[in-house]
Design a protein around this motif. Structure first.
Motif, PDB file in Angstrom:
ATOM      1  N   GLY A  93      -2.579   6.487  -4.534  1.00 55.27           N
ATOM      2  CA  GLY A  93      -3.365   6.448  -3.315  1.00 55.27           C
ATOM      3  C   GLY A  93      -4.539   7.402  -3.316  1.00 55.27           C
ATOM      4  O   GLY A  93      -5.402   7.317  -2.438  1.00 55.27           O
TER       5      GLY A  93
ATOM      6  N   THR B  11      -6.968   4.598  -4.690  1.00 53.13           N
ATOM      7  CA  THR B  11      -6.938   3.332  -3.953  1.00 53.13           C
ATOM      8  C   THR B  11      -5.620   3.204  -3.214  1.00 53.13           C
ATOM      9  O   THR B  11      -4.559   3.518  -3.768  1.00 53.13           O
ATOM     10  N   GLN B  12      -5.680   2.774  -1.956  1.00 51.05           N
ATOM     11  CA  GLN B  12      -4.480   2.662  -1.142  1.00 51.05           C
ATOM     12  C   GLN B  12      -3.717   1.365  -1.393  1.00 51.05           C
ATOM     13  O   GLN B  12      -2.510   1.299  -1.164  1.00 51.05           O
ATOM     14  N   VAL B  13      -4.415   0.339  -1.844  1.00 50.74           N
ATOM     15  CA  VAL B  13      -3.768  -0.943  -2.117  1.00 50.74           C
ATOM     16  C   VAL B  13      -4.661  -1.743  -3.059  1.00 50.74           C
ATOM     17  O   VAL B  13      -5.885  -1.647  -2.999  1.00 50.74           O
TER      18      VAL B  13
ATOM     19  N   TYR C  15       0.288  -4.844   9.153  1.00 56.41           N
ATOM     20  CA  TYR C  15       0.225  -3.387   9.274  1.00 56.41           C
ATOM     21  C   TYR C  15       1.038  -2.944  10.481  1.00 56.41           C
ATOM     22  O   TYR C  15       1.458  -3.769  11.309  1.00 56.41           O
TER      23      TYR C  15
ATOM     24  N   ASP D 160     -10.253  -0.377   1.585  1.00 61.50           N
ATOM     25  CA  ASP D 160      -9.582  -1.159   0.534  1.00 61.50           C
ATOM     26  C   ASP D 160      -9.210  -2.553   1.038  1.00 61.50           C
ATOM     27  O   ASP D 160      -9.253  -3.536   0.280  1.00 61.50           O
TER      28      ASP D 160
ATOM     29  N   ARG E 293      -0.051  -3.143   4.646  1.00 63.89           N
ATOM     30  CA  ARG E 293      -0.632  -1.806   4.791  1.00 63.89           C
ATOM     31  C   ARG E 293       0.383  -0.942   5.532  1.00 63.89           C
ATOM     32  O   ARG E 293       0.612  -1.124   6.729  1.00 63.89           O
TER      33      ARG E 293
ATOM     34  N   SER F  42       0.807  -1.215   0.000  1.00 59.86           N
ATOM     35  CA  SER F  42       0.000   0.000   0.000  1.00 59.86           C
ATOM     36  C   SER F  42       0.841   1.266   0.000  1.00 59.86           C
ATOM     37  O   SER F  42       2.069   1.244   0.132  1.00 59.86           O
TER      38      SER F  42
ATOM     39  N   GLY G  32      -8.081   3.519   3.383  1.00 53.77           N
ATOM     40  CA  GLY G  32      -7.185   2.368   3.348  1.00 53.77           C
ATOM     41  C   GLY G  32      -7.806   1.134   3.965  1.00 53.77           C
ATOM     42  O   GLY G  32      -7.653   0.021   3.453  1.00 53.77           O
TER      43      GLY G  32
END
Length: 401
Positions: free
Chosen positions: A273, A276-278, A359, A340, A306, A95, A337
């Motif tokens: 981003g 979309t973050q990932v 994360y 996503d 993430r 991400s 995020g």
């Protein structure tokens, strides 16, 4: 550990973005020729063919893409394409997160050091993830680059501040010339040849940007660009990596030449981003239909990193316009995020893919005092490295599922 500042680096960026919005009436439009709305879906990168697709819908040429990948895999890695077997296929999605990308870089480097990191069939990256993804794609020998990127550079190695110009009609608060030089240092002819060689084995390196004119995510096949043999392929690769990590307002947008209906236009691309973050691939795709067509039945595992925190971070907010706005924007990005992560979980469930998520732990504080704080990034890289080397406890569901 240093005392956390009232406004960390990324909140300052958000505050600057608010300033840009407030002064937008001062700006003048650029001289570029943007793609008309009626031709947006027809635009193709000048001189290239089928090196990208929209990130929010299934590619129209999906069958051709799947066939090419299968034939390359069958030739170079026949064990993955053999009928009647169930080989393990691993995917990695990295991400965005700015300087928090140091966590993902460290995690992957430590995982590589442990000797347990698999070879990923597909690697995707957005924003800071786009800087990590290619070196993981190329294998353990490139892991030292991850450490170098996230522990030796500072803000001045990425940008040169120009706030007055940015607020009085410019396209950003900083020049990206240092960032361009940094990308050119690593993305050279040897790098491109290595990416192309892996692409020809059926592996895929996908990078996400945002087409700001169209307000849509774009997925770029970096390997196909590298393997195209086009004289401008290196330049386009550098543009894609730069665009994916170009935070709007802080960095200038990246203009990419495209053609539509015989006319040359320029698309405006910014940080992936923004949309979309990932990502892995468009979530509308159903892999079972492709498997049946080619008579394969792989066991798929999706690893998601993430580069951020997913739990609430309580912190007093000053009752001032910029403080309120910047905190609101950082909160919006956090929950975008997380959303996503849920989308990918649903996609994995529908396609029978094992879901694995990492994360930044909630007890790791953000002590950064600027957008790219070397001391903070080094601490975060080392934390991620230890997790990777010893074995990260991957989560099987999104946070608070």
């Amino acid at each position: 550990m240093r005392k956390t500042s009232v406004l960390n680096g990324w909140e300052r960026v958000a505050a600057a973005l608010v300033a840009v919005l407030l002064l937008a009436s001062c700006a003048t439009s650029g001289p570029r020729l943007a793609v008309p709305a009626s031709l947006v879906n027809e635009a193709d990168v000048a001189g290239f063919s089928n090196v990208r697709f929209w990130g929010d819908q299934q590619p129209e040429n999906l069958n051709a893409l799947a066939k090419e990948k299968f034939e390359q895999t069958k030739k170079s890695r026949p064990s993955l394409a053999r009928r009647g077997t169930r080989p393990v296929v691993n995917y990695l999605a990295i991400s965005g997160g700015g300087s928090d990308g140091a966590f993902g870089a460290g995690l992957l480097a430590g995982w590589g050091e442990s000797g347990k990191r698999p070879v990923f069939d597909i690697v995707t990256g957005v924003s800071t993830g786009a800087l990590i993804a290619p070196f993981v794609f190329l294998g353990k020998s490139y892991d030292p680059v991850l450490r170098e990127l996230y522990t030796t550079y500072t803000t001045r190695d990425f940008l040169r501040k120009q706030p007055i110009k940015g607020l009085l009609g410019g396209d950003s608060l900083a020049s990206d010339k240092p960032f361009q030089r940094l990308i050119a240092k690593y993305v050279d002819d040897d790098f491109m040849a290595a990416v192309a060689a892996e692409h020809r084995t059926g592996r895929r390196l996908l990078i996400g940007t945002t087409n700001l004119d169209a307000q849509r995510p774009v997925i770029w096949d970096a390997g196909k660009i590298a393997a195209s043999g086009h004289p401008q392929s290196l330049q386009l690769l550098r543009q894609v990596f730069l665009a994916s990590a170009s935070i709007p307002a802080l960095f200038p947008p990246v203009f990419i030449n495209v053609t539509a209906d015989g006319t040359l236009y320029q698309e405006m691309h910014v940080d992936g981003g923004t949309t979309t973050q990932v990502f892995l691939i468009p979530t509308q795709m159903m892999l079972g239909s492709i498997d049946r067509k080619y008579g394969v039945s792989p066991r798929r595992r999706l690893y998601i990193i993430r580069n951020g925190r997913v739990s609430p971070e309580t912190k007093p907010v000053r009752d001032r316009t910029f403080s309120i706005a910047s905190r609101s924007i950082s909160t919006l990005i956090k929950y975008q995020g997380i959303g996503d992560l849920y989308q990918l979980h649903n996609f994995a469930r529908r396609n029978g893919i094992t879901y694995r998520l990492a994360y930044i732990p909630k007890d790791v504080q953000d002590t950064s005092t600027e957008p790219f704080d070397r001391e903070y990034m080094t601490e975060l890289f080392d934390i991620g490295y230890q997790f990777g080397r010893k074995g990260y406890p991957w989560k099987s569901k999104p946070p608070a599922f």
